[in-house]
Motif scaffolding. Sequence first.
Motif, PDB file in Angstrom:
ATOM      1  N   ALA A  31       0.824  -1.210   0.000  1.00 18.34           N
ATOM      2  CA  ALA A  31       0.000   0.000   0.000  1.00 18.34           C
ATOM      3  C   ALA A  31       0.859   1.261   0.000  1.00 18.34           C
ATOM      4  CB  ALA A  31      -0.936   0.002   1.204  1.00 18.34           C
ATOM      5  N   PHE A  32       2.014   1.205   0.662  1.00 17.77           N
ATOM      6  CA  PHE A  32       2.912   2.357   0.708  1.00 17.77           C
ATOM      7  C   PHE A  32       3.308   2.780  -0.700  1.00 17.77           C
ATOM      8  CE2 PHE A  32       7.286   3.931   0.542  1.00 17.77           C
ATOM      9  CZ  PHE A  32       7.239   5.004   1.416  1.00 17.77           C
ATOM     10  N   PHE A  33       3.702   1.823  -1.533  1.00 20.27           N
ATOM     11  CA  PHE A  33       4.132   2.123  -2.899  1.00 20.27           C
ATOM     12  C   PHE A  33       2.936   2.450  -3.796  1.00 20.27           C
ATOM     13  CE2 PHE A  33       7.326  -0.761  -1.097  1.00 20.27           C
ATOM     14  CZ  PHE A  33       8.462   0.012  -1.253  1.00 20.27           C
ATOM     15  N   GLU A  34       1.843   1.720  -3.613  1.00 17.43           N
ATOM     16  CA  GLU A  34       0.686   1.913  -4.486  1.00 17.43           C
ATOM     17  C   GLU A  34       0.055   3.286  -4.289  1.00 17.43           C
ATOM     18  OE1 GLU A  34      -3.130  -0.566  -6.153  1.00 17.43           O
ATOM     19  OE2 GLU A  34      -2.256  -1.161  -4.226  1.00 17.43           O
ATOM     20  N   GLN A  35      -0.115   3.702  -3.037  1.00 18.59           N
ATOM     21  CA  GLN A  35      -0.704   5.016  -2.777  1.00 18.59           C
ATOM     22  C   GLN A  35       0.151   6.127  -3.362  1.00 18.59           C
ATOM     23  OE1 GLN A  35      -1.305   5.436   1.436  1.00 18.59           O
ATOM     24  NE2 GLN A  35      -3.288   4.415   1.408  1.00 18.59           N
ATOM     25  N   ARG A  36       1.464   6.019  -3.168  1.00 23.63           N
ATOM     26  CA  ARG A  36       2.358   7.094  -3.631  1.00 23.63           C
ATOM     27  C   ARG A  36       2.275   7.279  -5.143  1.00 23.63           C
ATOM     28  NH1 ARG A  36       4.171  10.723  -5.302  1.00 23.63           N
ATOM     29  NH2 ARG A  36       6.011  11.974  -4.778  1.00 23.63           N
ATOM     30  N   ILE A  37       2.088   6.184  -5.876  1.00 21.93           N
ATOM     31  CA  ILE A  37       2.041   6.271  -7.337  1.00 21.93           C
ATOM     32  C   ILE A  37       0.634   6.586  -7.838  1.00 21.93           C
ATOM     33  CG2 ILE A  37       2.304   4.930  -9.470  1.00 21.93           C
ATOM     34  CD1 ILE A  37       4.635   3.473  -8.053  1.00 21.93           C
ATOM     35  N   ARG A  38      -0.357   5.867  -7.339  1.00 19.71           N
ATOM     36  CA  ARG A  38      -1.714   6.039  -7.874  1.00 19.71           C
ATOM     37  C   ARG A  38      -2.332   7.377  -7.470  1.00 19.71           C
ATOM     38  NH1 ARG A  38      -3.356   1.543 -10.493  1.00 19.71           N
ATOM     39  NH2 ARG A  38      -2.638  -0.515  -9.805  1.00 19.71           N
ATOM     40  N   LEU A  39      -1.910   7.946  -6.342  1.00 17.39           N
ATOM     41  CA  LEU A  39      -2.469   9.227  -5.904  1.00 17.39           C
ATOM     42  C   LEU A  39      -1.678  10.422  -6.424  1.00 17.39           C
ATOM     43  CD1 LEU A  39      -3.424   8.380  -2.205  1.00 17.39           C
ATOM     44  CD2 LEU A  39      -4.949   8.588  -4.175  1.00 17.39           C
ATOM     45  N   ASP A  40      -0.607  10.163  -7.157  1.00 16.79           N
ATOM     46  CA  ASP A  40       0.172  11.243  -7.763  1.00 16.79           C
ATOM     47  C   ASP A  40      -0.285  11.400  -9.206  1.00 16.79           C
ATOM     48  OD1 ASP A  40       2.046  12.937  -8.924  1.00 16.79           O
ATOM     49  OD2 ASP A  40       3.698  12.152  -7.728  1.00 16.79           O
ATOM     50  N   PRO A  41      -0.954  12.509  -9.538  1.00 11.94           N
ATOM     51  CA  PRO A  41      -1.507  12.667 -10.888  1.00 11.94           C
ATOM     52  C   PRO A  41      -0.448  12.715 -11.981  1.00 11.94           C
ATOM     53  CG  PRO A  41      -1.622  14.750  -9.690  1.00 11.94           C
ATOM     54  CD  PRO A  41      -1.205  13.697  -8.704  1.00 11.94           C
ATOM     55  N   GLU A  42       0.808  12.976 -11.616  1.00 15.13           N
ATOM     56  CA  GLU A  42       1.872  13.065 -12.617  1.00 15.13           C
ATOM     57  C   GLU A  42       2.475  11.708 -12.957  1.00 15.13           C
ATOM     58  OE1 GLU A  42       2.321  15.875 -14.193  1.00 15.13           O
ATOM     59  OE2 GLU A  42       0.801  16.744 -12.879  1.00 15.13           O
ATOM     60  N   CYS A  43       2.183  10.692 -12.155  1.00 16.59           N
ATOM     61  CA  CYS A  43       2.713   9.354 -12.424  1.00 16.59           C
ATOM     62  C   CYS A  43       1.796   8.621 -13.399  1.00 16.59           C
ATOM     63  CB  CYS A  43       2.842   8.550 -11.129  1.00 16.59           C
ATOM     64  SG  CYS A  43       4.154   9.117 -10.035  1.00 16.59           S
ATOM     65  N   GLY A  44       2.384   8.018 -14.405  1.00 19.20           N
ATOM     66  CA  GLY A  44       1.628   7.243 -15.384  1.00 19.20           C
ATOM     67  C   GLY A  44       2.463   6.065 -15.843  1.00 19.20           C
ATOM     68  N   ASP A  45       1.957   5.333 -16.823  1.00 11.78           N
ATOM     69  CA  ASP A  45       2.696   4.164 -17.310  1.00 11.78           C
ATOM     70  C   ASP A  45       4.109   4.527 -17.750  1.00 11.78           C
ATOM     71  OD1 ASP A  45       0.446   2.703 -16.821  1.00 11.78           O
ATOM     72  OD2 ASP A  45      -0.056   2.309 -18.926  1.00 11.78           O
ATOM     73  N   GLU A  46       4.268   5.716 -18.336  1.00 12.65           N
ATOM     74  CA  GLU A  46       5.574   6.100 -18.881  1.00 12.65           C
ATOM     75  C   GLU A  46       6.600   6.419 -17.796  1.00 12.65           C
ATOM     76  OE1 GLU A  46       3.287   9.891 -18.260  1.00 12.65           O
ATOM     77  OE2 GLU A  46       2.839   7.861 -18.978  1.00 12.65           O
ATOM     78  N   THR A  47       6.166   6.520 -16.524  1.00 18.16           N
ATOM     79  CA  THR A  47       7.112   6.850 -15.454  1.00 18.16           C
ATOM     80  C   THR A  47       7.533   5.629 -14.635  1.00 18.16           C
ATOM     81  OG1 THR A  47       5.336   7.419 -13.894  1.00 18.16           O
ATOM     82  CG2 THR A  47       6.217   9.201 -15.273  1.00 18.16           C
ATOM     83  N   THR A  48       6.911   4.481 -14.876  1.00 18.02           N
ATOM     84  CA  THR A  48       7.310   3.246 -14.194  1.00 18.02           C
ATOM     85  C   THR A  48       8.086   2.385 -15.184  1.00 18.02           C
ATOM     86  OG1 THR A  48       5.314   3.300 -12.813  1.00 18.02           O
ATOM     87  CG2 THR A  48       6.518   1.223 -12.910  1.00 18.02           C
ATOM     88  N   TRP A  49       9.365   2.167 -14.899  1.00 19.55           N
ATOM     89  CA  TRP A  49      10.243   1.437 -15.818  1.00 19.55           C
ATOM     90  C   TRP A  49      10.604   0.074 -15.228  1.00 19.55           C
ATOM     91  CZ3 TRP A  49      13.011   3.361 -20.359  1.00 19.55           C
ATOM     92  CH2 TRP A  49      12.504   4.592 -20.813  1.00 19.55           C
TER      93      TRP A  49
END
Length: 386
Positions: A31-49
Amino acid sequence: METIEIRPINQDKELDEALDLWSGVFPKSRAFFEQRIRLDPECGDETTWIARVNGKLAGAVQIFPLLLSYNGLILKCGGIGNVAALPEYRGRHLIRTILKHQTEWMADHGYDLSLLFTGINSFYKKEGWHTFRVNRLLLNVNELPEIEVSHRYKIRDFEERDLIQVQHVYKVFNALQVGSVIRTDEYWHGQLTWRKERNEKFLNAFDEDTLVAYMRYETTGEGRLDLVECCFLPGHEGAALTLINRIKTIGANVQSLCVQFSEQHFLQTLFKKWGAHAEAYSGTMWKIVRFQEFCKKIQPVLSKRCKPIGDASLLIRSGMEEAVIHLEGGAVAIETPGESVICQCLIERKPEDFIMDVLVGTSLDQEQYASLFPKTSYGFCQSDRF
């Protein structure tokens, strides 16, 4: 023969795989990692490598896009976090390859800076990041002097209805800071959710019905309380003192307070006056993604800083990168050097020193260069780390 893929994810299922990998490698919940990414509007598929070896997920690295203020100018920054490879795939340079491709991606997408937090600086230095040298101040709670506080201020825990006023205080306080995150409404709401995973607390100070200061802090397992953010409106330094006075009474297990603000911050100055112990901190690293483009980007700020102390052309060399800064009539122009260069002064700076010049001001005793990079207030808050 192995087949290795290095690329951004292209479906939500791959993000789920990355989340499983991170929660398996790091001592944090999924949940720590998921919240940080899913709740950040600037994070998308192109930012997870990710790195795949023969189809199996072997490593993953996250880019956290941020907008930073540079004396009112907006800079685009790529935060690097969640850097992990499965143990059985380490030693194959998968992470280094991801970081190389992410740097190229950031350059292609107009990023100016990149930032990360680490305890293995030597690894990231090889990939172009440089240590940002700062001090944090530690003060034993028993050594805190008696604080004469004003009864003018009322202190209470943060409530969601306070957010608009908190945003205003943050914006005013950081208007001319260097490196402070420009927080959108979506970012604020996301941050207030994911901060709970860090055991962060939030206190506000009011002058009648107006919120004039706030403080965010985290407790560690070492009896230390870290003050990670403190902002206040002009003329309300006393509210910050009142917040400190409240915090020192919070818990019997708190043995020391730690601050890591800019040298110009009211509390940093006060902790020094109180005899706080300075401890070198090297866990932050920065990279300039595109050197010449970055110099041209900050040209408006350099022009405002430039003093009419004589015309000159400065050749700035930082590592393998170069830029020419022309000073003429109190104005600044930036040029990318060609085959031939004409200058009156050659300034050679190690990349880590140039980063310090840009973010906190130079220690170099060269009048024209020093006028371009004076001592500044570094405003990146620990509450924005990732």
